[in-house]
Design a protein around this motif. Structure first.
Motif, PDB file in Angstrom:
ATOM      1  N   GLU A 189       0.834  -1.201   0.000  1.00  0.00           N
ATOM      2  CA  GLU A 189       0.000   0.000   0.000  1.00  0.00           C
ATOM      3  C   GLU A 189       0.871   1.255   0.000  1.00  0.00           C
ATOM      4  O   GLU A 189       1.698   1.445   0.895  1.00  0.00           O
ATOM      5  N   SER A 190       0.690   2.096  -1.020  1.00  0.00           N
ATOM      6  CA  SER A 190       1.504   3.313  -1.154  1.00  0.00           C
ATOM      7  C   SER A 190       0.940   4.449  -0.308  1.00  0.00           C
ATOM      8  O   SER A 190      -0.264   4.736  -0.370  1.00  0.00           O
ATOM      9  N   TYR A 191       1.807   5.067   0.473  1.00  0.00           N
ATOM     10  CA  TYR A 191       1.450   6.239   1.262  1.00  0.00           C
ATOM     11  C   TYR A 191       2.471   7.345   1.003  1.00  0.00           C
ATOM     12  O   TYR A 191       3.441   7.154   0.266  1.00  0.00           O
ATOM     13  N   LYS A 192       2.259   8.486   1.608  1.00  0.00           N
ATOM     14  CA  LYS A 192       3.101   9.653   1.344  1.00  0.00           C
ATOM     15  C   LYS A 192       4.568   9.363   1.620  1.00  0.00           C
ATOM     16  O   LYS A 192       5.443   9.796   0.871  1.00  0.00           O
ATOM     17  N   ASN A 193       4.852   8.632   2.680  1.00  0.00           N
ATOM     18  CA  ASN A 193       6.236   8.439   3.100  1.00  0.00           C
ATOM     19  C   ASN A 193       6.816   7.078   2.727  1.00  0.00           C
ATOM     20  O   ASN A 193       7.867   6.696   3.227  1.00  0.00           O
ATOM     21  N   GLY A 194       6.134   6.325   1.877  1.00  0.00           N
ATOM     22  CA  GLY A 194       6.670   5.026   1.491  1.00  0.00           C
ATOM     23  C   GLY A 194       5.573   4.018   1.218  1.00  0.00           C
ATOM     24  O   GLY A 194       4.511   4.351   0.688  1.00  0.00           O
ATOM     25  N   MET A 195       5.835   2.779   1.610  1.00  0.00           N
ATOM     26  CA  MET A 195       4.904   1.686   1.356  1.00  0.00           C
ATOM     27  C   MET A 195       4.737   0.853   2.617  1.00  0.00           C
ATOM     28  O   MET A 195       5.699   0.625   3.356  1.00  0.00           O
ATOM     29  N   LYS A 196       3.520   0.405   2.860  1.00  0.00           N
ATOM     30  CA  LYS A 196       3.256  -0.517   3.955  1.00  0.00           C
ATOM     31  C   LYS A 196       2.959  -1.887   3.354  1.00  0.00           C
ATOM     32  O   LYS A 196       2.250  -1.997   2.357  1.00  0.00           O
ATOM     33  N   THR A 210       7.635  -2.098   6.440  1.00  0.00           N
ATOM     34  CA  THR A 210       7.447  -0.782   5.826  1.00  0.00           C
ATOM     35  C   THR A 210       8.598  -0.557   4.862  1.00  0.00           C
ATOM     36  O   THR A 210       9.752  -0.855   5.187  1.00  0.00           O
ATOM     37  N   ILE A 211       8.285  -0.062   3.678  1.00  0.00           N
ATOM     38  CA  ILE A 211       9.287   0.159   2.635  1.00  0.00           C
ATOM     39  C   ILE A 211       9.532   1.656   2.513  1.00  0.00           C
ATOM     40  O   ILE A 211       8.576   2.426   2.338  1.00  0.00           O
ATOM     41  N   PRO A 212      10.787   2.103   2.631  1.00  0.00           N
ATOM     42  CA  PRO A 212      11.066   3.548   2.563  1.00  0.00           C
ATOM     43  C   PRO A 212      10.702   4.131   1.205  1.00  0.00           C
ATOM     44  O   PRO A 212      10.660   3.431   0.190  1.00  0.00           O
ATOM     45  N   LEU A 213      10.471   5.427   1.196  1.00  0.00           N
ATOM     46  CA  LEU A 213      10.025   6.129  -0.010  1.00  0.00           C
ATOM     47  C   LEU A 213      10.992   5.937  -1.176  1.00  0.00           C
ATOM     48  O   LEU A 213      10.579   5.778  -2.323  1.00  0.00           O
ATOM     49  N   LYS A 214      12.281   5.910  -0.878  1.00  0.00           N
ATOM     50  CA  LYS A 214      13.268   5.826  -1.957  1.00  0.00           C
ATOM     51  C   LYS A 214      13.210   4.482  -2.691  1.00  0.00           C
ATOM     52  O   LYS A 214      13.705   4.368  -3.818  1.00  0.00           O
ATOM     53  N   LEU A 215      12.606   3.466  -2.059  1.00  0.00           N
ATOM     54  CA  LEU A 215      12.507   2.156  -2.701  1.00  0.00           C
ATOM     55  C   LEU A 215      11.127   1.885  -3.293  1.00  0.00           C
ATOM     56  O   LEU A 215      10.922   0.858  -3.940  1.00  0.00           O
ATOM     57  N   ARG A 216      10.180   2.811  -3.063  1.00  0.00           N
ATOM     58  CA  ARG A 216       8.808   2.549  -3.502  1.00  0.00           C
ATOM     59  C   ARG A 216       8.708   2.358  -5.012  1.00  0.00           C
ATOM     60  O   ARG A 216       8.058   1.411  -5.478  1.00  0.00           O
ATOM     61  N   GLN A 217       9.337   3.231  -5.770  1.00  0.00           N
ATOM     62  CA  GLN A 217       9.254   3.117  -7.226  1.00  0.00           C
ATOM     63  C   GLN A 217       9.887   1.818  -7.711  1.00  0.00           C
ATOM     64  O   GLN A 217       9.373   1.158  -8.623  1.00  0.00           O
TER      65      GLN A 217
END
Length: 546
Positions: A189-196, A210-217
């Protein structure tokens, strides 16, 4: 250099409890402290960048005048390299190249740029939102600015991101955890600060990462790549499939992506990843219900309908029924969306709505294949219902599912679809309703005393006569074995009603008849209470479902 947590605490941006919680997560899953605090919502992206700037004695992009932004081309460094590393040149001051990035951590990238250009480098830190504005500026630059090729290779970039070892390892670890924990679904699940990342285990969601924002893409690209989705499409929902082998077990995964406010979110349904034995005698049915179902399955023709909400085990029950009647003398064909389990000796057809190969269209074609038994994954419309009834009336045994709250509710649903009652009366063999209840953990469940009010309310004095063993009602407690939930595994509770003369006499006079107890049949509640009295499920679970 002052530590980031010291700066955050000194400036009052977060508490010691926040820091301790972040360190606990870092110890188990890794990742930078700042990103973890971001994902927890303890700090904002603006505070994160501001604190990093103070820690590394760097300038903030917010203090940079937007009018000073220039369309900088650095001949020695490709535009793709800047874009891949999310670092952008925004101004040239003499021999100093000003770059903007979200964090200062990628020292090797900055060192590479220094070596390639022999220029002085000055780094400004920007929030993700500010960085997106800079990136957007490059996207709209004209060809003669030298940046027209920045986003030409976007797909190649995404594929590169998806093929990086850390990303592959991260996604594979999630899959492994899901298989080990017998999860039915994985949610990214994508959120403002990353992924859950959450797993649905025994019907309930549990956060595992939790996945940090820099790895979401990169994670998004990885999921699309292995799902065989269009990796460059991020505006529309997509569906795909993944086939993987984990610990010697073949797992088929149905994946679905949808665009959200902060990026794409994925739900992955793991097919074939559960401990359900698709043998009718091992499904957990009471003997009376099992005997009724087996009798129905011996009918040469007619319809057997299983009802219940999504995720209630209807399809598993139908597969077990097909296994029970499958033999060399019987031709069985299924029409499904999707095919969830591969069954030996049974022809299984996948519906493809994209090319208008619907349930109704598939059914028309398979009737020419001389089947004895037809399984329809779901009756969704009047056309499919009509063909199912016609198939039953012309000598086929038809098994299917329908979305209603009770078994008897299937009649009203089919009448609403425009089916004639006399056709239903002539074609239906039996009706079932099903739910999946969480089983009590055998290691921590504790006996519970029944109150007189409960005994009266749930008809326990009558129902206990159907139990041969001593009563053993229990409640959920929670331990390490069940992850402190009190539950481990699931089992079905159901009601089953033969469409016999007793029922038709009632329906002839009142199409809304629903009191199946008066006919001697047990309701969902009754079946749940029986399994509560046997010590298999909790009373709270029975009440929740039935």
């Amino acid at each position: 250099m002052n530590k980031l947590e010291n700066i955050l605490l000194k400036d009052g941006y977060c508490s010691k409890d926040d820091i301790e919680q972040a360190y606990a997560i870092q110890k188990e899953y890794g990742g930078s402290l700042g990103n973890i605090l971001l994902n927890l919502g303890s700090i904002s992206d603006e505070i994160y960048v501001k604190s990093l700037a103070k820690q590394y004695a760097l300038e903030l992009f917010s203090s940079f005048s937007i009018e000073k932004l220039e369309k900088i081309a650095v001949p020695e460094v490709s535009a793709e390299y800047f874009n891949e590393n999310s670092i952008y040149p925004v101004q040239m001051q003499g021999n100093t190249l000003i770059l903007v990035a979200h964090t200062p951590y990628n020292a090797s990238v900055i060192a590479t740029i220094k070596n390639l250009t022999s220029k002085n480098i000055e780094l400004y830190l920007a929030t993700e939102e500010e960085l997106r504005e800079v990136k957007s500026m490059y996207e709209t630059m004209e060809e003669d600015d030298g940046f027209d090729d920045i986003f030409e290779d976007e797909v190649d970039k995404l594929k590169e991101l998806a093929s990086e070892a850390p990303v592959i390892k991260l996604v594979n670890n999630v899959f492994t955890k899901a298989v080990q924990k017998y999860a039915s679904d994985i949610h990214f699940e994508s959120y403002k600060n990353g992924m859950k990342v959450r797993l649905r285990i025994d019907g309930a969601l549990q956060t595992i990462d939790t996945i940090p924002l820099k790895l979401r893409q990169a994670v998004t690209a990885r999921l699309k790549l292995i799902s065989k989705m269009n990796i460059s499409e991020n505006r529309l929902p997509q569906d795909g499939r993944i086939g993987i082998k984990i610990a010697g077990q073949e797992i088929d995964i149905r994946s679905s992506s949808v665009p959200t406010a902060f990026g794409e979110s994925f739900v992955l349904r793991l097919l074939g990843n559960d401990s359900v034995d698709l043998t009718l005698d091992k499904m957990g049915f009471h003997q009376a219900n099992l005997a009724m179902l087996k009798k129905m399955l011996k009918s040469p023709n007619g319809i057997i309908l299983t009802t219940g909400p999504t995720g209630s085990g209807k399809t598993s029950t139908l597969y077990a029924a097909l296994n029970y009647i499958n033999n060399e003398e019987t031709k069985i064909i299924t029409v499904e969306d999707p095919v969830e389990y591969q069954l030996d000796g049974i022809s299984q057809i996948q519906v493809k709505s994209a090319i208008d190969y619907t349930f109704a269209n598939a059914l028309r074609s398979i009737l020419r294949q001389d089947p004895d038994v037809i399984m329809i994954g779901e009756i969704r419309d009047s056309e499919t219902a009509q063909i199912a009834i016609q198939s039953a009336l012309t000598g086929h045994l038809v098994l299917s599912t329908l979305h209603t709250n009770s078994a008897i509710g299937a009649i009203a649903r089919l009448l609403d679809m425009g089916m004639e009652y006399f056709l239903l009366k002539s074609s239906i063999v039996g009706l079932m309703a099903q739910r999946l209840a969480r089983k009590l953990c055998s290691e921590c469940k504790q006996p519970v005393e029944l109150t007189q009010e409960e005994i009266k309310l749930y008809n326990i004095e009558t129902l206990q006569n159907d139990i041969e063993l001593p009563l053993n009602p229990c409640k959920a407690v929670g331990c390490k074995s069940c992850n402190y939930t009190g539950y481990k595994g699931r089992m079905p509770i159901l009601e089953i009603i033969p469409f016999d003369e007793k029922l038709t006499q009632k329906l002839d006079g009142d199409k809304s008849f629903s009191d199946i107890r008066s006919l001697g049949y047990k309701t969902l509640l009754d079946d749940g209470v029986l399994k509560f009295l046997e010590g298999n499920i909790s009373l709270e679970e029975v009440i929740r479902l039935a």
